[in-house]
Design an enzyme around this catalytic site. Structure first.
Site, mmCIF file in Angstrom:
data_model
loop_
_atom_site.group_PDB
_atom_site.id
_atom_site.type_symbol
_atom_site.label_atom_id
_atom_site.label_comp_id
_atom_site.label_asym_id
_atom_site.label_seq_id
_atom_site.Cartn_x
_atom_site.Cartn_y
_atom_site.Cartn_z
ATOM 1 N N HIS A 64 -22.525 -1.881 -33.361
ATOM 2 C CA HIS A 64 -22.032 -3.031 -34.122
ATOM 3 C C HIS A 64 -22.394 -4.294 -33.357
ATOM 4 C CE1 HIS A 64 -19.828 -5.354 -36.951
ATOM 5 N NE2 HIS A 64 -18.946 -5.767 -36.068
ATOM 6 N N HIS A 119 -19.014 -11.971 -36.199
ATOM 7 C CA HIS A 119 -19.801 -10.798 -36.583
ATOM 8 C C HIS A 119 -19.667 -10.561 -38.078
ATOM 9 C CE1 HIS A 119 -16.063 -8.125 -36.288
ATOM 10 N NE2 HIS A 119 -15.690 -9.248 -35.694
ATOM 11 N N CYS A 159 -24.861 -6.043 -39.811
ATOM 12 C CA CYS A 159 -24.417 -6.886 -38.691
ATOM 13 C C CYS A 159 -25.562 -7.308 -37.783
ATOM 14 C CB CYS A 159 -23.327 -6.162 -37.894
ATOM 15 S SG CYS A 159 -23.821 -4.539 -37.256
#
Length: 254
Positions: free
Chosen positions: A30, A42, A163
Site C-alpha cells: 500500500h 494515500h 494507490c
C-alpha cells in the site's frame, strides 16, 4: 538500495517522500505520500476508508511545509486523532497518521530516478521507477489538493487506478493519456507481465523435449519479462503526459 525493497526508519523520512508498506505477508504493497508532521496522504477504495462525515470541517489547510517527524513511532498507536482518517465523502484520498498507515508492517521508501539496470533487476515491481521526482513541495501540494478535492483521484480500481498510481502522480505529475489495460502501477504491471505465466505454457514442454531448447526458451521468457517491466515504467513509456493537479478531474473524465 535493496533488490526487493528499500526499508526506511520513520524518523528518516523527508516530506514529499513516496512510501509504502507490505500487506498480507508481502502479497501486495500500500502506497502513500508522506506530507510531514507524521501524516500520510494515500488513496484507497472509499468503502475501505472511514467516512468523512464525522469531521466538522470540509477541507484541511495545514501548513505542511517540509516539517520532519517529531513523534515516537514505536508504540503503534494513532499519532493524530483529529485529522487521521479524514477524506471527502465521495473520495478515496485519505489522510492518516504514520502509525495507522504502517499498521503492523514495516515502512519502505519508493526509489525515483533509478538507472535502467537497477530498476529492472528489482525482484518485485512497484518499488522504483526511472522517472525523476518533482520538488518535494510540489509533491505535497498535489497530495493535499487531491485530498481536499470532492472528486479526489477518481474511482479506485485495483488494476487501472490504485494507490501506487496516485503516489506516482503526486511525485511526477504524470498521467497515462489513454485507457490502457493497466495504469502506471509497477506492482500491477509486474504481475501482468510475470515470467512464470508464459513459462508454464511454453517452457515446460520444451524442457521435457530438449534441455537445450528449454534453456533457450527460459532465457527468452525472462528477457521478455524484463523488457516488459522496463517499457511499462512511467519514466520511459510514451503514453504519459504532465497534468496540472487542478486539471486531473477533467483529464480523467470525472
Amino acid at each position: 538500495m535493496g533488490y526487493l525493497s528499500h526499508r526506511v526508519d520513520p524518523n528518516e523520512l523527508e516530506p514529499g517522500d513516496h512510501i509504502y508498506t507490505w500487506r498480507a505477508a508481502f502479497t501486495y504493497a500500500h502506497h502513500g505520500i508522506y506530507v510531514g508532521e507524521d501524516m500520510v496522504v494515500h488513496f484507497t477504495a472509499p468503502e475501505t476508508a472511514s467516512s468523512g462525515s464525522r469531521w466538522n470541517f470540509t477541507s484541511i489547510d495545514i501548513g505542511f511545509s517540509l516539517q520532519k517527524s517529531r513523534q515516537n513511532h514505536d508504540t503503534g498507536s494513532c499519532l493524530c486523532t483529529y485529522y487521521c482518517g479524514f477524506r471527502q465523502s465521495e473520495s478515496g484520498v485519505t489522510i492518516s497518521c504514520l502509525n495507522c498507515f504502517i499498521g503492523t508492517g514495516s515502512l519502505y521508501l519508493y526509489q525515483y530516478g533509478v538507472n535502467k539496470c537497477a530498476h529492472v533487476s528489482k525482484l518485485r515491481g512497484g518499488t522504483s521507477t526511472t522517472a525523476p521526482s518533482d520538488p518535494p513541495q510540489d509533491v505535497i501540494d498535489r497530495a493535499m489538493y487531491l485530498l481536499n478535492s470532492e472528486t479526489g483521484f477518481g474511482k479506485y480500481n485495483v488494476v487501472r487506478n490504485n494507490c501506487e498510481d496516485f503516489a506516482l502522480y503526486c511525485k511526477t505529475g504524470l498521467l497515462v493519456h489513454v485507457k490502457p489495460a493497466t495504469g502506471s502501477s509497477g506492482q500491477v504491471n509486474f504481475l501482468v507481465n510475470a515470467p512464470w505465466k508464459p513459462a508454464l505454457v511454453s517452457v515446460l514442454p520444451k524442457v521435457v523435449c530438449s534441455t537445450t531448447m528449454g534453456a533457450l526458451a527460459v532465457g527468452v521468457t525472462v528477457g521478455t519479462h524484463y523488457w516488459n517491466k522496463y517499457k511499462t515504467d512511467i519514466g520511459v513509456r510514451d503514453d504519459v503526459v504532465k497534468v496540472k493537479v487542478e486539471d486531473v478531474g477533467s483529464f480523467r473524465g470525472f
